[in-house]
Structure formats: C-alpha cells, structure tokens
Scaffold this active site. Sequence first.
Site, PDB file in Angstrom:
ATOM      1  CB  CYS A   1      11.596  -2.753   3.647  1.00  0.00           C
ATOM      2  SG  CYS A   1      11.307  -1.781   2.189  1.00  0.00           S
TER       3      CYS A   1
ATOM      4  CG  HIS B   1       8.700  -5.084   4.361  1.00  0.00           C
ATOM      5  ND1 HIS B   1       8.135  -3.874   4.727  1.00  0.00           N
ATOM      6  CD2 HIS B   1       8.992  -4.987   3.046  1.00  0.00           C
ATOM      7  CE1 HIS B   1       8.084  -3.090   3.666  1.00  0.00           C
ATOM      8  NE2 HIS B   1       8.578  -3.744   2.638  1.00  0.00           N
TER       9      HIS B   1
ATOM     10  CG  ASN C   1       6.210  -1.566   0.981  1.00  0.00           C
ATOM     11  OD1 ASN C   1       6.721  -1.096   1.998  1.00  0.00           O
ATOM     12  ND2 ASN C   1       6.875  -2.299   0.117  1.00  0.00           N
TER      13      ASN C   1
HETATM   14  O1  LIG Z   1       2.136  -8.846  -9.521  1.00  0.00           O
HETATM   15  C1  LIG Z   1       2.761  -7.926 -10.102  1.00  0.00           C
HETATM   16  O2  LIG Z   1       2.756  -7.727 -11.317  1.00  0.00           O
HETATM   17  C2  LIG Z   1       3.626  -7.017  -9.258  1.00  0.00           C
HETATM   18  C3  LIG Z   1       5.025  -7.652  -9.154  1.00  0.00           C
HETATM   19  C4  LIG Z   1       5.943  -6.740  -8.377  1.00  0.00           C
HETATM   20  N1  LIG Z   1       5.373  -6.416  -7.058  1.00  0.00           N
HETATM   21  C5  LIG Z   1       6.203  -6.188  -6.013  1.00  0.00           C
HETATM   22  C6  LIG Z   1       7.558  -6.518  -6.085  1.00  0.00           C
HETATM   23  C7  LIG Z   1       8.374  -6.262  -4.987  1.00  0.00           C
HETATM   24  C8  LIG Z   1       7.837  -5.703  -3.865  1.00  0.00           C
HETATM   25  C9  LIG Z   1       8.673  -5.374  -2.710  1.00  0.00           C
HETATM   26  C10 LIG Z   1       8.939  -4.039  -2.430  1.00  0.00           C
HETATM   27  C11 LIG Z   1       9.760  -3.691  -1.375  1.00  0.00           C
HETATM   28  C12 LIG Z   1      10.073  -2.268  -1.096  1.00  0.00           C
HETATM   29  O3  LIG Z   1       9.638  -1.972   0.182  1.00  0.00           O
HETATM   30  C13 LIG Z   1      10.301  -4.686  -0.522  1.00  0.00           C
HETATM   31  C14 LIG Z   1      10.031  -6.014  -0.789  1.00  0.00           C
HETATM   32  C15 LIG Z   1       9.224  -6.362  -1.884  1.00  0.00           C
HETATM   33 CL1  LIG Z   1       8.924  -8.021  -2.205  1.00  0.00          CL
HETATM   34  C16 LIG Z   1       6.481  -5.401  -3.835  1.00  0.00           C
HETATM   35  N2  LIG Z   1       5.696  -5.672  -4.896  1.00  0.00           N
HETATM   36  C17 LIG Z   1       3.991  -5.935  -7.034  1.00  0.00           C
HETATM   37  C18 LIG Z   1       3.049  -6.835  -7.842  1.00  0.00           C
END
Ligand SMILES: O=C(O)C1CCN(c2ccc(-c3cc(CO)ccc3Cl)cn2)CC1
Length: 332
Positions: free
Chosen positions: A111, A257, A287
């Site tokens: 990313c 990002h 994403n």
């Molecule tokens: O709230 C919850 O339970 C969940 C908790 C976990 N979550 C996440 C965690 C990490 C990412 C993420 C992914 C990438 C990969 O491109 C880069 C950067 C990030 Cl910060 C996206 N979402 C979703 C909601």
Amino acid sequence: TVSKLTAAAHYAPKQIITNDDLSKIMDTSDEWISSRTGIKARHISVDENTSDLAAQVAEQLLDQTDYTAEMIDFIIVATITPDGNMPSTATLVQSKIGATNAFAFDLTAACSGFVYALSMADKLIASGAYQKGLVIGAEVLSKVLDWSDRSTSVLFGDGAGGVLIEAVSPNVTSDEQHPLILSEQLKSDGNRGMSLTSSLTSPSSPFSKSGLVDDAFLKMDGRAIFDFAVRDVPKNMLESLEKAAIPAEDVDYFLLHQANSRILDKMARKVKADRAKFLQNMQHYGNTSAASIPILLSESVAAGTIKLDGSQTIVLTGFGGGLTWGTLVVKI
Ligand SMILES: O=C(O)C1CCN(c2ccc(-c3cc(CO)ccc3Cl)cn2)CC1
C-alpha cells in the site's frame, strides 16, 4: 532536472459489490463494515486482470496530453497483484498501449507502492536520463482474497490510478521551476513483515523438503496493522513536514492510503490538522492497496479540488504490507 505531474487518471471494473451484497454470501452486515471501516461498496473485476486496469489508466493519461505512447520513456506499475511475475504487469501495459520506446517494470511495496514508485520516477527524471514516465498503482485484490474469511474479504477492492510525470523543460522561467517533492521519508520494517502477507510461496522440487506451506491468500493481523498505522505513520508525516519546514496547517490536502476511515480520524488528530483536509473515497472502493492514493488523487483532480498547477502543497502517505510506509510532501 525538476519534474512535474502533468495528468492524473483512474479506472475501476464496472461491477460494484455493496456491503449488502456481501452480507448475502457471508456472515457480515452493512452496519458492521460501514461503522468499523467507512467502506460502503467496492469494485470487483469480472474478467479484467491488473494489466487491463493499468492500461486503461495509461490510455487516459496519454489522452489528457498531446503525447503519444512512443514518447514515454518509462512505465512503473506498483502492485501486489500482478497478472504474474513474468512478464511484469508494466511490460504488458507497454504492449497494450504501444509504448515501444519505454522500459517498464513492476514495483512491490504493497500500500506504499505508489508513493515509492513516484519517488523513484522523480529520481529517474532528476538524473537527467529520462523525461516522461507513467506511474500507475493497480490491483485486482479480489483474486488473492480468502472469500471465506469475512475479516479480510470485506475490506479490499479492485482498481487502478496513475499519473504522467515529466521533466520541466529548462527554458521555463525559474520561478515556475520548483521541485515536485519538497521532502520525503520512505521507510520499511521487515521484522514485522509477516503480519500482512499474500501470495507466499516456498521451495518445491523433487529435491526440496516436502509439505512446506504455500499461503496464497491475503492474511492480516488486523490489530497489529491498525496499531502500526496509528503509531508509526503520523510520526513519519510529522518528520516529513518538519524536513520540508512546512507546518501542518499550511498543507492544502492530505491524501493517505485508503485503508480505514477511523484511522484517518486518528491521524488527523495526531498531526493536528483539519480532518476535512484528509480526503477519502474508501466508501466507494474499499482498500485498493497501491491504487488507493492515485485513484483518490485522480478523483480530486477531476473534481477540481486539486489543480495540478503547482499551487498546492499536498501530503501523500502510504502504509501497509512489508511493512512499508512513506510520505512525500509535494508541490503539485
Ligand atoms: O474494527 C475492526 O474490528 C477491524 C480492525 C482491523 N481493521 C483493519 C486493520 C488494518 C487495516 C489496514 C490494512 C492495510 C492493507 O492495505 C493497510 C493499512 C491498514 Cl491500517 C485495515 N483495517 C478493519 C476493522
């Protein structure tokens, strides 16, 4: 030789899958996805591969200028979902658009891929060796997702975005001659690399140990990545602004990002900048890894929010697998 961004473009597969569509094939809900991520829908490819999305962007970039494909010196495609390793997605784009005089290569920085690639392109031009390039972030993440895992498959989407970068001709008056990149800080930490993986392969031959694991699917330690994003990334942004001697309040827009809208909330607070300056479109795309920043940039240019006339100070910050992260403070 200083460089400038001449055009921006983006493209996504036409099929839109909403959170409600996902709730019909897995145990999730629009309420959960929207409240935890800010995502409402994403584009999912039916039969277009990554090079097809990237080629659409490349064609649009050329159409916005009077340049022909033969005038392009290099093509960089940032992706973690290439059509394949060989040939690269960039050389497939070269073939699709007829950029016969370009050299082309893929760049893998998850990313942070677009930010890394734009920095590299700027150096190719600064060296004086090359004058015009296409820098594209493109992903078909839908092909590496484990669609039986609701914790990851609801987060990601397909799409591509990119810019045409070129050398500013020497006879332009000196006051128009300003560097594209005022400051940059590219970082990575392989020690934490296994918290976000995809397309892992391991030795497999008549002469290798048998039964080694192949982990094709995208896997994420969500907690670890969330904490990394909230802890390391704002520090990187503040250091980059300090290096540019630009206070956060003088930044026109922050294009980060597009992983999660709650993360943008936290980052705006940590850099003490107006949340409204943190543009976002993950509600429509999910994403899209390396494509997320260039899609956002292209949509902002199309909306007239960002003007590409050299008058605005913009922060571009990527963060994700590798782990990688990086900020470019740019005058575009
Ligand atoms: O709230 C919850 O339970 C969940 C908790 C976990 N979550 C996440 C965690 C990490 C990412 C993420 C992914 C990438 C990969 O491109 C880069 C950067 C990030 Cl910060 C996206 N979402 C979703 C909601």
